[in-house]
Write an enzyme that holds these catalytic residues in place. Sequence first.
Site, PDB file in Angstrom:
ATOM      1  N   LYS A 126      -7.188  -8.293   8.408  1.00  0.00           N
ATOM      2  CA  LYS A 126      -6.442  -7.169   7.831  1.00  0.00           C
ATOM      3  C   LYS A 126      -6.366  -6.078   8.890  1.00  0.00           C
ATOM      4  CE  LYS A 126      -4.458  -5.904   3.966  1.00  0.00           C
ATOM      5  NZ  LYS A 126      -3.697  -6.730   3.003  1.00  0.00           N
ATOM      6  N   ASP A 166       1.731  -4.635   4.024  1.00  0.00           N
ATOM      7  CA  ASP A 166       0.871  -4.246   2.900  1.00  0.00           C
ATOM      8  C   ASP A 166       1.390  -2.870   2.488  1.00  0.00           C
ATOM      9  OD1 ASP A 166      -1.684  -4.985   1.330  1.00  0.00           O
ATOM     10  OD2 ASP A 166      -2.159  -2.964   1.981  1.00  0.00           O
TER      11      ASP A 166
HETATM   12  P1  NDP Z   1       3.739  -0.551  -1.706  1.00  0.00           P
HETATM   13  O1  NDP Z   1       3.444   0.414  -0.630  1.00  0.00           O
HETATM   14  O2  NDP Z   1       5.064  -1.232  -1.707  1.00  0.00           O
HETATM   15  O3  NDP Z   1       3.541   0.139  -3.143  1.00  0.00           O
HETATM   16  C1  NDP Z   1       2.310   0.671  -3.532  1.00  0.00           C
HETATM   17  C2  NDP Z   1       2.522   1.393  -4.853  1.00  0.00           C
HETATM   18  O4  NDP Z   1       1.271   1.853  -5.307  1.00  0.00           O
HETATM   19  C3  NDP Z   1       3.413   2.599  -4.754  1.00  0.00           C
HETATM   20  O5  NDP Z   1       4.128   2.742  -5.960  1.00  0.00           O
HETATM   21  C4  NDP Z   1       2.443   3.749  -4.544  1.00  0.00           C
HETATM   22  O6  NDP Z   1       2.925   4.996  -5.022  1.00  0.00           O
HETATM   23  C5  NDP Z   1       1.283   3.285  -5.389  1.00  0.00           C
HETATM   24  N1  NDP Z   1       0.016   3.793  -4.831  1.00  0.00           N
HETATM   25  C6  NDP Z   1      -0.480   3.603  -3.587  1.00  0.00           C
HETATM   26  N2  NDP Z   1      -1.654   4.219  -3.423  1.00  0.00           N
HETATM   27  C7  NDP Z   1      -1.896   4.826  -4.603  1.00  0.00           C
HETATM   28  C8  NDP Z   1      -2.952   5.608  -5.084  1.00  0.00           C
HETATM   29  N3  NDP Z   1      -4.004   5.922  -4.316  1.00  0.00           N
HETATM   30  N4  NDP Z   1      -2.866   6.058  -6.363  1.00  0.00           N
HETATM   31  C9  NDP Z   1      -1.816   5.725  -7.148  1.00  0.00           C
HETATM   32  N5  NDP Z   1      -0.786   4.981  -6.750  1.00  0.00           N
HETATM   33  C10 NDP Z   1      -0.824   4.544  -5.501  1.00  0.00           C
HETATM   34  O7  NDP Z   1       2.554  -1.626  -1.661  1.00  0.00           O
HETATM   35  P2  NDP Z   1       2.540  -3.097  -2.235  1.00  0.00           P
HETATM   36  O8  NDP Z   1       3.278  -3.146  -3.514  1.00  0.00           O
HETATM   37  O9  NDP Z   1       2.895  -4.015  -1.140  1.00  0.00           O
HETATM   38  O10 NDP Z   1       0.972  -3.301  -2.483  1.00  0.00           O
HETATM   39  C11 NDP Z   1       0.356  -2.922  -3.711  1.00  0.00           C
HETATM   40  C12 NDP Z   1      -0.994  -3.583  -3.809  1.00  0.00           C
HETATM   41  O11 NDP Z   1      -0.846  -5.014  -3.722  1.00  0.00           O
HETATM   42  C13 NDP Z   1      -2.008  -3.228  -2.711  1.00  0.00           C
HETATM   43  O12 NDP Z   1      -3.301  -3.303  -3.254  1.00  0.00           O
HETATM   44  C14 NDP Z   1      -1.820  -4.378  -1.712  1.00  0.00           C
HETATM   45  O13 NDP Z   1      -2.958  -4.543  -0.892  1.00  0.00           O
HETATM   46  C15 NDP Z   1      -1.641  -5.542  -2.672  1.00  0.00           C
HETATM   47  N6  NDP Z   1      -0.997  -6.718  -2.119  1.00  0.00           N
HETATM   48  C16 NDP Z   1       0.262  -6.647  -1.596  1.00  0.00           C
HETATM   49  C17 NDP Z   1       0.870  -7.787  -1.127  1.00  0.00           C
HETATM   50  C18 NDP Z   1       2.276  -7.781  -0.664  1.00  0.00           C
HETATM   51  O14 NDP Z   1       2.833  -8.891  -0.467  1.00  0.00           O
HETATM   52  N7  NDP Z   1       2.930  -6.652  -0.498  1.00  0.00           N
HETATM   53  C19 NDP Z   1       0.163  -9.084  -1.088  1.00  0.00           C
HETATM   54  C20 NDP Z   1      -1.127  -9.059  -1.744  1.00  0.00           C
HETATM   55  C21 NDP Z   1      -1.688  -7.896  -2.195  1.00  0.00           C
HETATM   56  P3  NDP Z   1       3.877   5.932  -4.104  1.00  0.00           P
HETATM   57  O15 NDP Z   1       5.245   5.294  -4.185  1.00  0.00           O
HETATM   58  O16 NDP Z   1       3.818   7.267  -4.724  1.00  0.00           O
HETATM   59  O17 NDP Z   1       3.273   5.865  -2.725  1.00  0.00           O
END
Ligand code: NDP
Length: 451
Positions: A126, A166
């Site tokens: 990571k 991510d």
């Molecule tokens: P994105 O950056 O596309 O979206 C993240 C979302 O979560 C956004 O809506 C963001 O809000 C919100 N968010 C982030 N941090 C916080 C926080 N501290 N409190 C509240 N809301 C928060 O990320 P992904 O969708 O790619 O990833 C989401 C999760 O899935 C993570 O845990 C990631 O590690 C996991 N994951 C992702 C994969 C992938 O293929 N993308 C694969 C496997 C796991 P805002 O828009 O306001 O920033």
Amino acid sequence: MSIAGDEIKKFEKDDCKQDDVFYQAMEEVICSIGPLLESDPKYKKYAILERLVVPDRVIKFKVTWLDDNNEIQVNTGFRVQFNNALGPYKGGLRFHPTVNEGILKFLGFEQILKNSLTGLPIGGGKGGSDFNPKGKSDFEIMKFCSAFMTELHKYIGPRIDVPAGDIGVGGREIGFLFGEYKKITSSYEGVLTGKPFVFGGSLMRPEATGYGAVYFTQKMLEIEGKESLEGKICTVSGAGNVALHAIEKLQQIGAIAVSCTDSKGTLYDSRGVDLALLKDIKLNRRASLEEYIKVHESAKYTPIAEYPEGAHAVWDIPCYAAFPCATQNELNETDAHNLITNGCESVTEGANMPSTPEATAAILSHNLCFAPAKAANAGGVAVSSFEMSQNAAMTKWTFEEVDEKLKIVMQQICTRVALTAKDYGVEGNYVDGANIAGFKKVADAMIAEGI
Ligand code: NDP
């Protein structure tokens, strides 16, 4: 004291306890794998646990870049190369101000077992930076990505370490990172996944994690003899890549996804989320969820300042199935009890470790179906691995081909997790099943490869 208790005690002395989330992830795995350690002394003899919880290496570097005002900015970059017993290090890059070594160690550790569960030849890693992409211009993002890759390229390669996206790293960032890698090395190779389709990306990579989480849930409900998702109310948190595609797949199979969240608040639309509008707000305008209620006045937006004390508004919405898809520790014990009280039957972790240990314990003790992240969100890395295969063979698979392969991988993971849990005397516990199955494969490879 049990083997798990002994092992946890041993690691308590270690300085890894300072990395809170890493320790949390490690403790969960140690608690799960007791039956495996007891079943075969070789895992202790070869000190697998001691070797697995220490990354092969942690690379930390300075990233210096020029913002649009020609002012010099400095960030820190990381790559945690955790374990390559099963294949090249593989895992995403996260750009978010909260990024530090502890968070990346937690994510890298989880990634080892997740990648193992896919059955594909990929190790765990990571990386990322404390850079905040929010509010930056495209040129600033490009300049940061170039500077980041100037350092990172020394440590990665298609057979060494293949990063992906991510939080904060999507197709745009992967494109800039790939462009810089190509410029520095003069090599056009599959060194990153999650690339835009136009130059080597796989179809369905953006959809893979969210779709995969829904495929996993369908299979889990079937195995556990519960009603399917069709026609059921589902709550989703997050409004990023994983959440948007979980909502999309839920809608495609006839479920009603009624919520999403971002870092500022929660949106609830009891008629089902208007996904086209949500995508426009989040992907095109990169705006707040509050914009949604300007179009749909009957929907409800709750800013975080108005969340119930100690809880998150999204988990107080009655639902059949919940999909936390935002970030780590976003679902606490109070949230878990709210879900249980409101009749929720199933929780699927789309994000990495979104449930606190207390929430997980509450959910399991009330016999809800619970799909842990390392199994349920493995669809993203599975399609990343498909992207590596397509790049190596210089070929392209159709959307339908990738979707079919993804569905099969998710169903296989679910079945294997369920069977492993049964074999080790913890039937129905997908947390233990996933930890044991993921750990065993990596451990057996480590033993076979010698120290
Ligand atoms: P994105 O950056 O596309 O979206 C993240 C979302 O979560 C956004 O809506 C963001 O809000 C919100 N968010 C982030 N941090 C916080 C926080 N501290 N409190 C509240 N809301 C928060 O990320 P992904 O969708 O790619 O990833 C989401 C999760 O899935 C993570 O845990 C990631 O590690 C996991 N994951 C992702 C994969 C992938 O293929 N993308 C694969 C496997 C796991 P805002 O828009 O306001 O920033």
